[in-house]
Design a protein around this motif. Structure first.
Motif, short mmCIF file in Angstrom:
data_model
loop_
_atom_site.label_atom_id
_atom_site.label_comp_id
_atom_site.label_asym_id
_atom_site.label_seq_id
_atom_site.Cartn_x
_atom_site.Cartn_y
_atom_site.Cartn_z
N ARG A 250 -1.34 3.66 -6.79
CA ARG A 250 -2.75 3.63 -6.41
C ARG A 250 -3.57 4.31 -7.51
O ARG A 250 -3.03 5.06 -8.32
CB ARG A 250 -3.00 4.32 -5.07
N GLY B 163 -8.66 3.34 -4.45
CA GLY B 163 -9.24 4.18 -3.40
C GLY B 163 -10.46 4.92 -3.93
O GLY B 163 -10.51 5.32 -5.09
N CYS C 292 0.41 4.35 0.40
CA CYS C 292 0.18 5.43 1.38
C CYS C 292 0.50 4.97 2.79
O CYS C 292 1.06 5.73 3.58
CB CYS C 292 -1.26 5.91 1.31
N TYR C 293 0.15 3.74 3.11
CA TYR C 293 0.35 3.24 4.48
C TYR C 293 1.79 2.79 4.72
O TYR C 293 2.17 2.53 5.85
CB TYR C 293 -0.60 2.07 4.76
N SER D 172 -11.72 6.81 1.83
CA SER D 172 -11.35 8.01 2.57
C SER D 172 -12.62 8.82 2.83
O SER D 172 -13.36 9.14 1.91
CB SER D 172 -10.37 8.82 1.71
N LYS E 100 -6.10 5.32 9.01
CA LYS E 100 -5.21 6.47 8.88
C LYS E 100 -6.03 7.72 9.13
O LYS E 100 -7.20 7.77 8.71
CB LYS E 100 -4.62 6.50 7.46
N CYS F 7 2.58 12.10 1.52
CA CYS F 7 1.29 12.34 0.87
C CYS F 7 1.43 13.37 -0.24
O CYS F 7 2.16 14.35 -0.10
CB CYS F 7 0.29 12.83 1.90
N ARG F 8 0.75 13.16 -1.34
CA ARG F 8 0.78 14.12 -2.45
C ARG F 8 -0.57 14.82 -2.64
O ARG F 8 -0.80 15.45 -3.64
CB ARG F 8 1.17 13.44 -3.77
N GLN F 9 -1.47 14.68 -1.70
CA GLN F 9 -2.78 15.35 -1.74
C GLN F 9 -3.45 15.14 -3.11
O GLN F 9 -3.71 16.07 -3.87
CB GLN F 9 -2.61 16.82 -1.40
N HIS G 21 0.85 -1.20 0.00
CA HIS G 21 0.00 0.00 0.00
C HIS G 21 0.88 1.25 0.00
O HIS G 21 1.58 1.51 0.98
CB HIS G 21 -0.93 0.02 1.21
FE1 CLF Z 1 -6.17 6.89 -2.03
FE2 CLF Z 1 -6.04 7.80 0.36
FE3 CLF Z 1 -6.35 5.24 0.00
FE4 CLF Z 1 -4.06 6.37 -0.54
S1 CLF Z 1 -4.47 8.50 -1.32
S2 CLF Z 1 -7.79 6.79 -0.56
S3 CLF Z 1 -4.98 6.20 1.47
S4 CLF Z 1 -5.18 4.99 -1.86
FE5 CLF Z 1 -2.43 8.75 -0.17
FE6 CLF Z 1 -3.23 10.53 -1.90
FE7 CLF Z 1 -2.26 11.33 0.39
FE8 CLF Z 1 -4.60 10.15 0.29
S5 CLF Z 1 -1.14 10.22 -1.17
S6 CLF Z 1 -4.13 12.08 -0.62
S7 CLF Z 1 -2.92 9.71 1.73
#
Ligand code: CLF
Ligand code: SF4
Length: 480
Positions: A60, A118, A49-50, A151, A226, A300-302, A47
């Motif tokens: 992702r 996601g 992000c995790y 999310s 998270k 994180c890349r938002q 994963h």
């Molecule tokens: Fe997407 Fe978010 Fe799941 Fe990652 S993103 S739903 S945990 S698969 Fe990741 Fe993107 Fe940052 Fe979110 S880099 S915005 S933390």
């Protein structure tokens, strides 16, 4: 060391630190680098992000099936028409669950290192439960090796926990910006709950209670949680330390403090009212303050609600609706397994190479920042002129620690260096002592040297290059 030809694009994260075991997904006690037990490690291994290290290698994707939202955040404006923006909630095209499933199956073939689907918007997935769960159902049936991730703002989380568990959604993010409703009134003007709209503190209290219930429900269901928090200077920046303590005590696995993105052209309340976001230095200081309590996410890349690819790259424009609907699904479980095995072999080789890096005990407290150009794979492997972001690492002679990224304008445009882009780059990395790159031209090299930023050309694991530079830096400093 040659990385596999797929699975290598942007953004590495690694830390060399003592190993300290925590108790599974419970609160971590010894800093942001606390290691997790083996079973938990398996759950987060692919994963991006995790798992910081995984995001060098695995991608992702998001599908935008959830347009409605049940609250209003002062930093959000869900307009659909700007494909160039990169901030949460922004998306170009809405999809039906069937279109979304088709898109996932197409991309699972074209980008086999995509391991996670996601649903993150453009509204709140749980304010659109039928569309969200229908999409997850289709994917679970047709692409069983893809992890499902959700999310949400948390308002409806406890109501849907059984369905989430039933669908084997193992990763859920809640955005929690406050645990004090008074502070929440500066962030949320209204909350819509059970067919009624609540304004001001009344609404924020409901949101807070439901978020806490959601956290507890995830813990009881053994789903990895998270928490995302948006850092809003002057409103919740200091308060996020308290949020961090509360979510840790409630069993959250990871805390992702993100900077507010705010500009008048976004048309948000904060954007129009001149609310600024934090500087990279302010963000890092807050993340550092919270890092002693639990694992912090700093990579994180938002992402957009229709993001595709490795974190740090956005391939969503290759898969717009008109394009992906013309493509055939190429999902092939056996082929994907073989490719993932290749990536795992490379990760293992990289790990062994890192273990061989000699760390000299420099007996100094000096910490420096270096900027790294990378296409991923944990290597310094990108030309200065091709970088669209730099990874920032903090080095202290014992460890090399990822602390964030800085977006920049690409220097090389059509074979020529852009003067304006160079100025932007210099401003973005002015607090770094060196840039570590695969190659750099004479002009940018001289400009950087002139302001005291050294350049190092290499093609090796980031930790190795960073530590070697650090030792050289110390020698120079001492001999001065
Ligand atoms: Fe997407 Fe978010 Fe799941 Fe990652 S993103 S739903 S945990 S698969 Fe990741 Fe993107 Fe940052 Fe979110 S880099 S915005 S933390
Ligand atoms: Fe926008 Fe998400 Fe806030 Fe809803 S919860 S208003 S979609 S940022």
């Amino acid at each position: 060391m040659t990385p596999p030809s797929i699975g290598v694009v942007n953004s590495p994260v690694t830390e060399i630190r003592p190993k300290v075991k925590s108790k599974g997904c419970g609160p971590c006690s010894s800093g942001s680098t606390v290691e997790v037990d083996e079973k938990l490690q398996q759950r987060i291994a692919k994963h991006p992000c995790y798992n910081e290290e995984a995001h060098h290698h695995y991608a992702r994707m998001h599908v935008a099936v959830a347009p409605a939202c049940n609250i209003q955040c002062n930093y959000c404006n869900r307009k659909y028409d700007c494909a160039n923006e990169s901030r949460p909630g922004v998306v170009s095209e809405l999809l039906t669950p069937e279109q979304a499933a088709h898109k996932v199956l197409v991309i699972a073939g074209k980008i086999p290192q995509m391991t996670v689907l996601g649903i993150a918007g453009p509204g709140d997935p749980l304010a659109n439960p039928e569309k969200t769960f229908r999409t997850f159902e289709l994917i679970a049936k047709k692409a069983p090796d893809i992890k499902l991730c959700l999310s949400t703002n948390g308002l409806m989380l406890s109501e849907y926990i059984d369905r989430i568990k039933q669908l084997n959604i193992d990763h859920v993010t809640i955005t929690i910006n406050m645990v004090d409703p008074e502070i929440g009134t500066m962030i949320y003007p209204w909350v819509h709950y059970k067919r009624k709209r609540y304004r001001g503190i009344e609404g924020v209290k409901i949101l807070h209670e439901k978020q806490m219930e959601g956290l507890q429900a995830l813990r009881e269901a053994d789903i990895l949680c998270k928490v995302n928090s948006v850092m809003i200077p002057g409103i919740n920046d200091e308060h996020l330390v308290e949020v961090n303590k509360v979510i840790r005590s409630q069993g959250a696995f990871l805390h992702n403090i993100m900077p507010l993105i705010s500009a008048p052209e976004h048309g948000t309340y904060f954007g129009l009212n001149g609310q600024r976001g934090p500087t990279p230095q302010e963000l890092k200081a807050l993340q550092d303050k919270c890092a002693g309590n639990m694992k912090m996410m700093r990579h994180c890349r938002q992402c957009r609600a229709d993001a595709v690819g490795l974190l740090g790259e956005d391939r969503s424009q290759e898969f717009t609706k008109d394009k992906f609907l013309e493509m055939s699904p190429e999902y092939d479980l056996q082929k994907r397994r073989e490719i993932h095995a290749g990536i795992e072999k490379f990760r293992e080789e990289l790990k062994l190479a890192k273990e061989k890096i000699t760390i000299h005990n420099t007996a100094t407290d000096t910490k420096i920042l270096v900027a790294v150009a990378t296409k991923g794979g944990g290597l310094v492997n990108q030309h200065f002129g091709h970088a669209k972001e730099f990874q920032i690492y903090e080095v202290d002679g014992k460890q090399v620690r990822f602390v964030g990224h800085r977006k920049i304008d690409q220097y090389c445009q059509g074979g020529y260096g852009e003067k304006a882009a160079l100025e932007n780059i210099i401003a973005a990395i002015a607090d770094c002592k060196a840039v570590l790159v695969a190659k750099i031209g004479e002009t940018p090299k001289q400009k950087l040297h002139a302001i005291g930023i050294e350049t190092v050309e290499a093609y090796d694991p980031i930790e190795k290059v960073a530590l070697e530079y650090y030792q050289q830096y110390l020698q120079q400093t001492v001999s001065c």
